[in-house]
Design a protein around this motif. Structure first.
Motif, PDB file in Angstrom:
ATOM      1  N   ILE A   1      91.791  70.081 -22.987  1.00  0.00           N
ATOM      2  CA  ILE A   1      92.697  70.305 -22.170  1.00  0.00           C
ATOM      3  C   ILE A   1      94.010  69.647 -22.371  1.00  0.00           C
TER       4      ILE A   1
ATOM      5  N   LEU B   1      97.502  71.663 -22.167  1.00  0.00           N
ATOM      6  CA  LEU B   1      97.482  72.605 -20.763  1.00  0.00           C
ATOM      7  C   LEU B   1      98.836  71.750 -20.104  1.00  0.00           C
ATOM      8  N   ASN B   2      99.298  72.682 -19.151  1.00  0.00           N
ATOM      9  CA  ASN B   2     100.429  72.039 -18.355  1.00  0.00           C
ATOM     10  C   ASN B   2      99.588  71.357 -17.270  1.00  0.00           C
TER      11      ASN B   2
ATOM     12  N   SER C   1      99.480  71.496 -14.153  1.00  0.00           N
ATOM     13  CA  SER C   1      98.723  72.374 -12.955  1.00  0.00           C
ATOM     14  C   SER C   1      97.562  72.855 -13.421  1.00  0.00           C
ATOM     15  N   GLN C   2      97.424  73.424 -14.697  1.00  0.00           N
ATOM     16  CA  GLN C   2      96.287  73.598 -15.386  1.00  0.00           C
ATOM     17  C   GLN C   2      95.199  72.752 -15.504  1.00  0.00           C
ATOM     18  N   THR C   3      95.711  71.623 -15.938  1.00  0.00           N
ATOM     19  CA  THR C   3      94.781  70.258 -16.060  1.00  0.00           C
ATOM     20  C   THR C   3      94.209  70.060 -14.563  1.00  0.00           C
TER      21      THR C   3
ATOM     22  N   THR D   1      93.628  72.009 -12.341  1.00  0.00           N
ATOM     23  CA  THR D   1      92.541  73.201 -11.870  1.00  0.00           C
ATOM     24  C   THR D   1      91.229  72.776 -12.538  1.00  0.00           C
TER      25      THR D   1
ATOM     26  N   LYS E   1      92.631  81.324 -13.567  1.00  0.00           N
ATOM     27  CA  LYS E   1      93.966  80.433 -13.918  1.00  0.00           C
ATOM     28  C   LYS E   1      93.832  79.673 -15.292  1.00  0.00           C
ATOM     29  N   VAL E   2      92.629  79.412 -15.777  1.00  0.00           N
ATOM     30  CA  VAL E   2      92.421  78.756 -17.102  1.00  0.00           C
ATOM     31  C   VAL E   2      91.495  79.282 -17.903  1.00  0.00           C
TER      32      VAL E   2
END
Length: 59
Positions: free
Chosen positions: A12, A15-16, A18-20, A22, A49-50
């Protein structure tokens, strides 16, 4: 209700935020970690999302 086995298959680190967040909210920490979650629309949305870093199986 069905359950899902969710595995983090990629790192991760790229990832940005928000994705992290999530991925963390799903209960995953390190690559290769697995969790079982109930199959709900909320969890499905988080997976969507991910999905590029996850592996999902129905149990």
């Amino acid at each position: 209700m069905a359950k899902l086995k969710i595995t983090l298959v990629r790192s991760i680190s790229k990832l940005n935020e928000s994705q992290t967040a999530t991925v963390r909210a799903l209960g995953l920490r390190k690559r290769g970690s697995c969790v079982e979650q109930q199959d709900t629309p909320q969890i499905r949305g988080m997976i969507k999302k991910v999905e590029h870093v996850l592996s999902v199986e129905e149990i």
